[in-house]
Structures are given as C-alpha cells and as structure tokens.
Scaffold this motif. Structure first.
Motif, PDB file in Angstrom:
ATOM      1  N   GLU A  67       0.913  -3.975   3.590  1.00 31.22           N
ATOM      2  CA  GLU A  67      -0.134  -4.802   3.209  1.00 31.22           C
ATOM      3  C   GLU A  67      -0.407  -5.027   1.689  1.00 31.22           C
ATOM      4  N   ASN A  68      -0.716  -6.145   1.303  1.00 31.68           N
ATOM      5  CA  ASN A  68      -0.777  -6.267  -0.350  1.00 31.68           C
ATOM      6  C   ASN A  68      -2.142  -5.804  -0.529  1.00 31.68           C
ATOM      7  N   GLY A  69      -2.449  -5.018  -1.657  1.00 34.40           N
ATOM      8  CA  GLY A  69      -3.795  -4.512  -1.944  1.00 34.40           C
ATOM      9  C   GLY A  69      -3.953  -3.294  -2.541  1.00 34.40           C
ATOM     10  N   LYS A 124       0.739  -1.270   0.149  1.00 36.48           N
ATOM     11  CA  LYS A 124      -0.045  -0.045   0.133  1.00 36.48           C
ATOM     12  C   LYS A 124       1.122   1.229   0.081  1.00 36.48           C
ATOM     13  N   VAL A 125       2.346   1.273   0.458  1.00 42.35           N
ATOM     14  CA  VAL A 125       2.970   2.396   0.513  1.00 42.35           C
ATOM     15  C   VAL A 125       3.080   3.094  -0.941  1.00 42.35           C
ATOM     16  N   SER A 144      -2.876  -2.619   7.085  1.00 41.13           N
ATOM     17  CA  SER A 144      -3.020  -3.479   8.147  1.00 41.13           C
ATOM     18  C   SER A 144      -1.529  -4.039   8.559  1.00 41.13           C
ATOM     19  N   GLU A 145      -0.567  -3.752   7.636  1.00 40.49           N
ATOM     20  CA  GLU A 145       0.687  -4.427   8.014  1.00 40.49           C
ATOM     21  C   GLU A 145       1.628  -3.159   7.756  1.00 40.49           C
ATOM     22  N   GLN A 204       1.390   5.760   2.370  1.00 40.64           N
ATOM     23  CA  GLN A 204       1.686   5.620   3.842  1.00 40.64           C
ATOM     24  C   GLN A 204       3.115   5.381   4.283  1.00 40.64           C
ATOM     25  N   ALA A 205       3.766   6.568   4.540  1.00 37.56           N
ATOM     26  CA  ALA A 205       5.218   6.646   4.867  1.00 37.56           C
ATOM     27  C   ALA A 205       5.389   7.771   5.489  1.00 37.56           C
ATOM     28  N   VAL A 206       6.196   7.620   6.624  1.00 34.89           N
ATOM     29  CA  VAL A 206       6.505   8.738   7.833  1.00 34.89           C
ATOM     30  C   VAL A 206       7.904   8.464   7.868  1.00 34.89           C
ATOM     31  N   PHE A 207       8.735   9.432   8.275  1.00 39.33           N
ATOM     32  CA  PHE A 207      10.028   9.257   8.796  1.00 39.33           C
ATOM     33  C   PHE A 207      10.565  10.116   9.638  1.00 39.33           C
TER      34      PHE A 207
END
Length: 355
Positions: A148-150, A64-65, A157-158, A70-73
């Motif tokens: 998460e794959n999808g 999903k990234v 969720s992962e 969905q990525a933070v650092f």
C-alpha cells in the motif's frame, strides 16, 4: 503465451534463460528460473494469482514494506530423482509457517489452493532447472510484502505474495567455525523470532560481520535476557551431541520452528538416539567441550541442510571439536537426502510429488 487455469492467470515465457547458467559453478541465489508467481491482495481479498516470466517489479517509493518492514518469507527446495520425477519436502509445513509469520506481522493469510497450484505450475514449467544428483536442487522462495502507498505507521491494506526459484547447491560447502554471542541478540521474548520476518535477518548482519572479522563464519545466538542459553546459529537451528545424546533448544517465540530441525529429531528418535529438547546452557556446552563429552555440533536448515561445526569460540577461548567417525550430522544428512531425492523409503510421509 497466455492461458487460464481454474485459479491461475498464466503467461508462459517465450524462451528460457537456462543456457546462461553454469550449473557446475552456482553461487547461491544469483540465478533465477524462468517463471514466478505474483498474487495481489486488495479490497480485502486475494486476487487471481499470475504465473508469468521472471522479471522486475514496479512499486511506489511509499510502499509500506520500505518504511515499516512488513515482509515475511519461506525457504523450500524441489528435488529431482533419477527417474526425472520432481519432489517437494514437507511443503505443507512451509505453507502453514508462512501464514503464521504473516499473522504475526498483521498480514492476511494466503489460500492453500493458490499456493500449491501456482507452485506446481512453476515447477512443471521450470523442471529443467532442477538437476538430478545429491546436492542439486531448486531453491524456492515464497514471500509477502506490504505494498500500500503511504508512510503512515499502520499495517498495509495491500500486499503481494510472490514465489521465485533459483537453482542451488549446498549453502555451506565446508564445515564452519562459530562464536557464541555475549552482547547481541537475534530476538527477544514476545518478539518475532519465531516468524520468518525479513527484519530478523537484517538485524543479524552486523554482529555476524563482527564475528567474520575475527575469523568466524557464524554466531550461535543466546537468549536476550541473560546470554546464558544457546538458541539458534545464524540462519539455522543448532544441535549439540554430548556423549551419545542429541540436544537442541525448544521452539518458542524466539526460535524458528525449523522444518529440517523437526525432521532430524524424528530421524534420531527413529534410530533410537536419545533426543533432549530443552534449554541448553553455554556453561554446559563449554564444560562438555573441556571434559571431552562434546562430540559434535551441527546446524540445520533448508538452505544449509546439515552443516558440521569445526569448533566454537567463547570468551576468546576456542574449542576445537573432535573428528567423529559415523557422526550424527553426517548420518542424518545422508538419510534426510535419501528421502528428499527419492532414494529411500519415506515412512514419515514427508515427500510430495509434483505431477
């Protein structure tokens, strides 16, 4: 060699790549130390963190990234003093901030004990990658991505929480020229500007490229609603010295709560410098430049530390800044680095020794 600690699964690198690196000619973010940390989140909880040799990841193209960002650092540094001791600077603030960023992007908080044990383990293993002397450091990049794959438009969720490190010198080796944004915005009210979300930086690249085409190094961002108020500069918080006052914009949901920024404010107040944390208008700064009251502008951030500005452009008019003796920027940079490299007393309790 594989070992088990209280909370970590550790595999130490069989050999080091440090001999491949020319530490006198470092390009920022091009070489990485021997170890990294990976911790997976699945089934509603964080799994056992792994410290292992630095290397590539294998991920599904539908992670999903790649589709919903969905990525933070975070950005941190480790420093080594003349006694070969390793120090972190305000790491609790970085830990808190990455979880604040994660919450804004609907990502789970990471446990404090995992973060610090993994970080300290990497720094002990890769201690030789941290060189002594001002300007030398090991830049630390913790980050979290949705795995998460999808391709359904929903939170993952992962996740993977990862820490990698690279030897670094100054991000900017020279003072910079900047232009004030009048069309593009870094962030907007109610958005994610206060989070260190990867997409914030991607959105800056295009207008920054336009500025570079005109001979400027960075953009001072303005508020999205009116473009009347100055906020951040590139990837840095920004300070203005008008007369003997130091002025910087307040943090809000558009502006990052910079750790270097907070430290400079504390140092200035400790020296009796008047600090005004308030909205700073473009008009005010242009007028101060015209009447000679604007003494200096500098940027502040972990990678950059403190960077002086040569001048700024607004409405195709360039304002050169004066060369000030004993400038605030130079003074606070020296004092900050003296604390970071354990060359001066840390009365603020900012430093953290890695033992």
């Amino acid at each position: 060699m594989k070992t088990q600690s209280t909370t970590l699964d550790i595999t130490k690198a069989s050999s080091s790549r440090i001999s491949e690196v020319d530490f006198d000619n470092l390009a920022f973010g091009k070489h990485y130390s021997d170890h990294m940390m990976i911790c997976d989140y699945k089934d509603g909880q964080w799994q056992t963190p792994q410290v292992l040799p630095y290397g590539p990841l294998s991920m599904d193209p539908s992670s999903k990234v790649f589709h919903y960002g969905q990525a933070v650092f975070e950005g941190m540094k480790a420093f080594k003093d003349e006694d070969d001791k390793v120090w972190l600077f305000r790491p609790e603030d970085n830990f808190k901030r990455i979880n604040i960023s994660a919450e804004r992007l609907a990502m789970p908080a990471f446990p404090k004990e995992y973060f610090f044990e993994a970080l300290e383990t990497i720094l002990k293993f890769d201690k030789d990658w941290i060189k002594t002397g001002k300007g030398n450091s090991l830049y630390i990049r913790p980050f979290v991505i949705g795995t998460e794959n999808g391709v359904s438009a929903s939170p993952s969720s992962e996740y993977k929480f990862i820490i990698i490190c690279c030897p670094a010198k100054a991000y900017y080796s020279n003072p910079v020229k900047v232009t004030i944004a009048q069309k593009y915005s870094r962030s907007a009210d109610g958005g994610v500007g206060y989070a260190k979300a990867a997409g914030n930086y991607a959105a800056q690249f295009y207008p920054t490229n336009l500025a570079k085409e005109k001979g400027y190094d960075q953009v001072i961002w303005t508020d999205a609603n009116t473009h009347e108020y100055l906020e951040e500069c590139g990837t840095m918080n920004v300070f203005f010295r008008v007369g003997d006052k130091l002025i910087t914009a307040p943090t809000n949901d558009r502006i990052l709560d910079g750790i270097t920024r907070k430290s400079i404010i504390a140092l200035a107040e400790d020296e009796g410098v008047t600090v005004e944390v308030r909205r700073v208008s473009v008009k005010e700064i242009v007028e101060a430049a015209k009447n000679g009251e604007l003494k200096e502008i500098f940027g502040a951030g972990t990678a950059a530390t403190i960077v002086p500005f040569l001048g700024f452009d607004f409405n195709d008019e360039y304002f050169e800044l004066p060369q000030v003796e004993n400038s605030y920027g130079a003074r606070f940079k020296t004092r900050l680095q003296d604390i970071q490299y354990n060359l001066a007393e840390d009365k603020f309790n900012w430093t953290y020794e890695v033992k």
